[in-house]
Design an enzyme around this catalytic site. Structure first.
Site: not given
Ligand code: C2E
Ligand code: MG
Ligand code: MG
Length: 529
Positions: A36, A91, A123, A153, A210
């Site tokens: 991802e 995403n 997603e 998602d 996730e």
């Molecule tokens: P998401 O798409 O649900 O991404 C999963 C989030 O869970 C990611 O946080 C990831 O780092 C985190 N995560 C994964 N495995 C674990 C784990 O084992 N434990 C915990 N505590 N967390 C874990 P992140 O990177 O902070 O991203 C948060 C959200 O921001 C994403 O949720 C997504 O909705 C959004 N996002 C991230 N990148 C993009 C992007 O390029 N474009 C858009 N529009 N949204 C993005």
């Molecule tokens: Mg998610």
């Molecule tokens: Mg996601």
């Protein structure tokens, strides 16, 4: 806030928003299936900043398009290091699902980097549908027509509206990490995950968990039928410079080929089909010659088979949802202590319960009841599996045998004559008396006249001679010899006749032996008859 916005502008202009990559794996095998893409703001002043600090800001200030272009473009370029069939999940902001130009932009970015669209998963979250279902449908249809796959998602948070799930033809459903994180401690979270996975599986969607951080969570998810996992257990998001290394170290499988043998997909999909599982269980239940049922923690019948319903004198449906106490009040006192132990996790193997006769004057039914606690994925007892075997016939036979054995013993004790059986070679087949055993005959071996070893030394040779003669000729045996009983040599008299076959050959010897005392009887001399 304004300062932040200015910073974000600058960051986008200076190419500081970059993709990070987090592995997705097949839970059954641990093999990599793809990554991802997660946006990071590579702030030279403060290190990488998380999307929660800037994605919403970008959405609210018209910068999300620029952000997406930057993240997607770099991700596709970096994905040259990601070989087929591994997938890339990106995403899409709900805001972007309002723009009909989105599919074209994605195609252009992917084409530019040469990334195939059929390995791309987009997603989206449920909020993409707000006041926007028709538009979202149009965009989604175009993305699908381009060969992309769609994932819903963060499912389980927000509205979890089932019509949203059906509105677009999703390929994947991602279970929100808030449930995954809580499922090992909270039964309700576990139930939510089980329900989401069951729902997704029955709709033919691949389920992705996730936030998988522990082996325990991974095992539990696998048990519930979840197929893919993502989380710190398998790897945190890494920058593109680490991507190639991560790929080269891993074994991988395609996330799309669900029925390829060897990867465990087919098995896991089959296991997860609740309707099939139920049908199989029902067939086993109904065909079983024993009474079977499953009780929940409140000792209510969750399921039972016809056999047990018959034993209880009513129908299957009359039991369902009712408590044991209600259905068999007259026996409950016998069951209760064992049931409570089973709820504590103890398996109870076979205790006898006499069920009162249904018709007055008839005998009751003797049953052997066993309780096996059933645990869920978190090792909590969720109920008891019960089996009830009717052993009435067995008990009657056993009682009859005991009576006849008792009769025989009584007769032997009365007559002091103990029957023996010997074959044509002189192998002792049966000398079934307590006192013969005590008399020391058991000191000799049963085979080949071996029992003679227990005899007094003076009687050994003549007895052997007589026995050999009898075995040769078939003439009746009548001999006396001494064996030692309680340190005293006592005389035994043994008499027997041969049973002959049609051709005159010896089939068996049948006879009796009796303790005739310390003095030898007059009559036939020892070892000669
Ligand atoms: P998401 O798409 O649900 O991404 C999963 C989030 O869970 C990611 O946080 C990831 O780092 C985190 N995560 C994964 N495995 C674990 C784990 O084992 N434990 C915990 N505590 N967390 C874990 P992140 O990177 O902070 O991203 C948060 C959200 O921001 C994403 O949720 C997504 O909705 C959004 N996002 C991230 N990148 C993009 C992007 O390029 N474009 C858009 N529009 N949204 C993005
Ligand atoms: Mg998610
Ligand atoms: Mg996601």
């Amino acid at each position: 806030m304004v300062a932040e916005l200015v910073d974000l502008h600058a960051a986008l202009e200076n190419d500081q928003v970059v993709p990070y990559f987090q592995p997705l794996v097949a839970l059954r095998t641990g093999k990599l299936t793809g990554f991802e893409v997660l946006a990071r703001w590579d702030d030279p002043a403060g290190g990488p900043r998380l999307p929660s600090n800037f994605v919403t800001l970008a959405e609210q200030n018209g910068l999300i398009g620029a952000l997406t272009r930057q993240v997607f473009g770099k991700a596709f370029a970096a994905a040259a290091a990601v070989p087929a069939p591994l997938s890339l999940s990106v995403n899409i902001s709900p805001v972007q699902m309002h723009y009909l130009s989105l599919p074209g932009q994605i195609r252009a970015l992917a084409d530019e980097a040469g990334f195939p669209l059929d390995r791309l998963i987009l997603e989206i979250t449920e909020s993409a549908f707000f006041n926007n279902v028709e538009q979202a449908k149009t965009i989604a249809a175009e993305l699908k027509a381009m060969g992309c796959r769609l994932a819903l998602d963060d499912f389980g948070t927000g509205y979890s509206n089932l019509s949203h799930l059906l509105a677009l033809s999703f390929d994947e459903l991602k279970v929100d990490r808030s449930f995954v994180g809580a499922m090992t401690d909270s039964r309700n979270s576990r139930k939510v995950v089980a329900a989401i996975v069951g729902l997704a599986t029955s709709l033919g969607l691949v389920t992705v968990a996730e936030g998988v951080e522990t082996e325990e969570q991974a095992d539990m998810l696998l048990c519930l039928g979840c197929e893919l996992g993502q989380g710190w257990l398998y790897g945190k998001p890494v920058g593109q410079e680490q991507l190639a290394g991560m790929v080269s170290e891993a074994a991988w499988v395609s996330p799309f080929v669900l029925t390829s043998p060897g990867d465990g997909w087919a098995v896991s999909s089959l296991e997860a089909l609740p309707t099939q599982r139920l049908a199989q269980l029902q067939a086993i239940y109904d065909g079983a010659p024993v009474g079977l049922c499953f009780l929940d923690r409140d000792l209510r019948y969750v399921s039972l088979n016809k056999k047990l319903a018959e034993m209880n004198g009513t129908t299957v449906s009359a039991h369902l949802g009712r408590r044991v106490q209600e259905m068999v009040p007259e026996m409950y006192a016998m069951f209760e202590p064992h049931l409570l132990q089973a709820l504590q996790g103890l398996a109870i193997e076979g205790f006898e319960v006499i069920r009162p006769a249904k018709v007055a004057g008839e005998q009751g039914v003797v049953t052997l009841v066993s309780y096996q606690p059933a645990w869920d994925e978190a090792d909590e007892v969720i109920g008891i599996s019960v089996s009830v075997v009717d052993i009435t016939q067995h008990k009657r036979t056993e009682a009859a045998l005991l009576v006849s054995e008792d009769h025989r013993q009584q007769m032997e004790e009365q007559t002091k004559q103990v029957p023996w059986v010997m074959d044509a070679e002189g192998n002792s087949l049966q000398v079934s008396s307590h006192w013969v055993q005590e008399a020391g005959v058991h000191k000799g071996k049963p085979r080949n006249l071996g029992w003679l070893e227990a005899l007094h030394g003076d009687d050994l040779a003549p007895t052997l001679r007589t026995m050999k003669e009898a075995l040769r000729t078939g003439k009746p045996i009548d001999i006396q010899y001494r064996v030692c009983v309680d340190d005293v040599w006592r005389w035994m008299r043994s008499r027997g006749t041969a049973r002959l076959g049609a051709g005159g050959e010896i089939l068996r010897w049948y006879g009796t032996v009796e303790d005739v005392g310390e003095e030898r009887l007059m009559g036939p001399t020892a070892a000669t008859n």
